[in-house]
Design an enzyme around this catalytic site. Structure first.
Site, PDB file in Angstrom:
ATOM      1  N   TYR A  80      -3.831  -8.799 -14.529  1.00 26.31           N
ATOM      2  CA  TYR A  80      -5.324  -8.723 -13.904  1.00 26.31           C
ATOM      3  C   TYR A  80      -4.556  -7.572 -12.789  1.00 26.31           C
ATOM      4  O   TYR A  80      -3.566  -7.000 -12.466  1.00 26.31           O
ATOM      5  CB  TYR A  80      -4.727 -10.484 -13.003  1.00 26.31           C
TER       6      TYR A  80
ATOM      7  N   ASP B 108       0.560  -1.245 -12.958  1.00 30.33           N
ATOM      8  CA  ASP B 108       0.107  -2.196 -11.315  1.00 30.33           C
ATOM      9  C   ASP B 108       1.512  -3.123 -10.961  1.00 30.33           C
ATOM     10  O   ASP B 108       2.094  -3.302 -11.655  1.00 30.33           O
ATOM     11  CB  ASP B 108      -0.640  -3.048 -11.750  1.00 30.33           C
TER      12      ASP B 108
ATOM     13  N   LYS C 277       1.585  -7.263  -2.486  1.00 29.67           N
ATOM     14  CA  LYS C 277       3.342  -8.821  -2.752  1.00 29.67           C
ATOM     15  C   LYS C 277       4.254  -8.303  -1.385  1.00 29.67           C
ATOM     16  O   LYS C 277       4.468  -8.647  -0.451  1.00 29.67           O
ATOM     17  CB  LYS C 277       2.554  -8.634  -3.559  1.00 29.67           C
TER      18      LYS C 277
HETATM   19  C1  LIG Z   1      -2.308 -10.538  -6.747  1.00 26.27           C
HETATM   20  C2  LIG Z   1      -2.344  -8.873  -7.356  1.00 26.27           C
HETATM   21  C3  LIG Z   1      -3.716  -8.348  -7.760  1.00 26.27           C
HETATM   22  C4  LIG Z   1      -4.693  -8.316  -6.549  1.00 26.27           C
HETATM   23  O1  LIG Z   1      -3.868  -8.165  -4.935  1.00 26.27           O
HETATM   24  P1  LIG Z   1      -4.334  -8.473  -4.071  1.00 26.27           P
HETATM   25  O2  LIG Z   1      -3.853  -8.126  -2.743  1.00 26.27           O
HETATM   26  O3  LIG Z   1      -4.857  -9.700  -4.109  1.00 26.27           O
HETATM   27  O4  LIG Z   1      -5.906  -8.418  -3.637  1.00 26.27           O
HETATM   28  C5  LIG Z   1      -3.150  -6.613  -8.659  1.00 26.27           C
HETATM   29  N1  LIG Z   1      -2.540  -6.682  -9.847  1.00 26.27           N
HETATM   30  C6  LIG Z   1      -1.669  -7.230  -9.403  1.00 26.27           C
HETATM   31  C7  LIG Z   1      -0.640  -7.573 -10.573  1.00 26.27           C
HETATM   32  C8  LIG Z   1      -1.291  -8.699  -8.577  1.00 26.27           C
HETATM   33  O5  LIG Z   1      -0.437 -10.139  -9.456  1.00 26.27           O
END
Ligand SMILES: *Cc1c(COP(=O)(O)O)cnc(C)c1O
Length: 418
Positions: A138, A233, A261
Site C-alpha cells: 500500500y 516506501d 507516520k
Molecule cells: C500509511 C501508509 C501510507 C499512506 O500514508 P497516509 O499518511 O495515510 O497517506 C503509504 N505507505 C505506507 C507503507 C503506509 O503504511
C-alpha cells in the site's frame, strides 16, 4: 444515540479512513476520547491496551509529555505561516543525517502525498511512464497506485477502486511480492520503459510479510542496471526498524524514500527524500511541480523533531526487545492453545496470520483464516486489548509498551483460545 450512529449520518460509513469502521472484523468501532502511553480510553470510559498506536505514528506512546510540550510551545508561536521556518530545515537535516541515501527532503502532510510526489518525480526525472508496484503493498490512495492485485506474471493493472480510470493505471505494472523471477523477466522485456519501482521494504499492509533474501537486492540491482528510480516506501518502517529505516537494516540504499507516520510524531507530516540529482527536479528549481499550504507545518515539525530526538540507539534496542518478546509470547500462547499461526517479526514489527504455512506474498496472505482472525480480534477487544481490526494489518510495538503489556496480551490470547 451513540457516536457511531451519529457519525454515519454525516460521515460516509461513520469514519474518516475505512479500516477504522471494523469492516473486516465486524461489529462497531469504539470512539476514542483520550489516550495515554500504551492505552486508549473510549467515550464510554473503557480502557484498551493499544498495539496500533495510531498505525505507528506515535512510537513514543500517546500524549508523550515531551511531544505535548513541544506542540504546545509551537502552537503559542503561531499555527501556520506559509513562509519557510527554521524547524523545517532542522527536521530535513535530521532526516538526511539518519537516512544515508537521502541528500534532500521535501516535507508534505501525508504519506499519500509523498507517494504521489515520488511517482511524478520519478517520471519527470526519467522521462519514462511505467511504474512497478507489488501486490499487497500500500502506498496511499493516489489513483495510479490503487491497483488490484494481479495474478501471474507482469499483470498490467486494473483499477482497485471505483473512480480510478483504466487510463490512470494503464502504466502501473503489478508484480507478486518476493517474486524475483517475475521481476527479472519484466525488466528483460520492459526495463527501458520503467520510471520507478515502488516497494515496501518490509510489507506491512498485507499483514506483516518480510522480504525474502535476494528480493530487495534484485530490485536494487535491476534499477541500477536500467536507470530506474528505486523507491522505498518507508512510511511504516522509517525511523522504526532502525535509525535509518529498513534500508539501513538490510544495507540496501534507495534512490527515493517515502516517509510518514513516525516522522510526524502523531501530527500530519510526511516526507519524500533522496538523491540530490533526482530531488532537484522538484519545483521551484526543477520542472516537476509539487506544493502544499500546510507543508512543513510548525506544530508537525515540532512533534517530528522531538520524536526523532527520542529515537536513540537505546530506544531501538528497547523496541527490538519488545518486538521479540511480543512475538515469542504470542507464538507460545497460540501454540499452547493448539492454533496454527505464523507470527512474523521483521525488525521491530510483529504480525500474525492464522495459517499453517509461511506467508510470502499477498495471494498467500489471502489464504490465511481471516474469520478466525476476526474472532481473535473480538475476544481480545473484550479483554481490553486492541489489536489491528483486520488480518491485513500489523502490530506496532512502541516505547510505551512494557513487559506487562505483553503479559496481558499473551494471557488474553490464551483465554481467547479456550
Ligand atoms: C500509511 C501508509 C501510507 C499512506 O500514508 P497516509 O499518511 O495515510 O497517506 C503509504 N505507505 C505506507 C507503507 C503506509 O503504511
Amino acid at each position: 444515540m451513540n457516536w457511531f450512529d451519529r457519525a454515519q449520518q454525516v460521515i460516509p460509513g461513520g469514519v474518516n479512513s475505512p479500516v477504522r469502521a471494523f469492516g473486516s472484523v465486524g461489529g462497531e468501532p469504539f470512539f476514542t476520547a483520550s489516550a495515554q502511553g500504551a492505552y486508549l480510553t473510549d467515550t464510554d470510559g473503557h480502557r484498551y491496551l493499544d498495539w496500533i498506536q495510531s498505525w505507528g505514528a506515535v512510537i513514543l506512546g500517546h500524549a508523550q509529555p515531551a511531544i505535548v510540550a513541544a506542540v504546545q510551545r509551537a502552537a503559542a508561536l503561531g499555527t501556520s505561516f506559509g513562509t519557510p521556518t527554521a524547524a523545517e530545515v532542522q527536521l530535513a537535516e535530521s532526516i538526511c543525517d539518519r537516512v544515508a541515501s537521502v541528500d534532500k527532503v521535501r516535507l508534505v502532510s501525508s504519506g499519500t502525498e509523498a507517494a504521489m510526489t515520488a511517482v511524478r518525480l520519478a517520471r519527470g526525472a526519467t522521462g519514462r511512464d511505467k511504474i512497478v508496484k507489488f501486490a499487497g503493498c500500500y502506498h496511499g490512495h493516489l489513483d495510479s497506485l490503487l491497483v488490484a492485485a494481479g495474478s501471474g506474471l507482469a499483470t498490467f493493472g486494473l483499477p482497485g477502486s471505483a473512480g480510478v480510470t483504466v487510463g490512470t493505471v494503464a502504466d502501473t505494472i503489478v508484480l507478486p511480492y518476493n517474486d524475483i523471477e517475475a521481476l527479472r523477466s519484466l525488466f528483460d522485456d520492459h526495463g527501458s520503459a520503467i520510471a520507478a519501482v515502488l516497494v515496501e521494504p518490509i510489507a506491512a499492509n498485507m499483514g506483516l510479510v518480510a522480504p525474502q533474501p535476494g528480493f530487495l537486492e534484485t530490485i536494487r540491482e535491476l534499477c541500477t542496471a536500467h536507470d530506474v528510480v528505486c523507491v522505498f516506501d518507508e512510511v511504516i518502517t522509517g525511523f522504526r526498524v532502525a535509525r535509518g529505516g529498513a534500508q539501513e537494516l538490510f544495507g540496501i540504499p534507495a534512490d527515493l524514500t517515502i516517509m510518514g507516520k513516525v516522522v510526524g510524531g502523531g501530527l500530519p507530516l510526511a516526507a519524500i527524500g533522496g538523491r540530490r540529482d533526482i530531488m532537484d527536479h522538484l519545483a521551484p528549481i526543477g520542472t516537476v511541480y509539487q506544493a502544499g499550504t500546510l507543508s512543513g507545518n510548525p506544530l508537525a515539525t515540532a512533534a517530528g523533531l522531538e520524536t526523532l530526538e527520542h529515537l536513540t540507539d537505546a530506544a531501538y534496542d528497547q523496541l527490538g526487545r519488545t518486538a521479540e518478546h511480543l512475538a515469542d509470547s504470542l507464538a507460545d500462547a497460540f501454540e499452547s492453545g493448539g492454533a496454527d499461526t505464523q507470527i512474523t517479526r521483521a525488525g521491530t514489527l510483529v504480525g500474525m496470520f492464522f495459517s499453517a504455512t509461511p506467508i510470502r506474498n499477498y495471494a498467500e496472505a489471502q489464504q490465511a483464516d481471516h474469520q478466525r482472525y476476526a474472532a481473535w480480534f473480538h475476544s481480545m477487544l473484550g479483554a481490553g486489548v486492541y489489536v489491528a481490526p483486520s488480518g491485513y494489518e500489523t502490530m506496532f510495538p512502541g516505547l510505551a509498551h512494557s513487559s506487562e503489556s505483553i503479559e496481558i496480551t499473551a494471557a488474553a490470547t490464551r483465554d481467547s483460545l479456550r
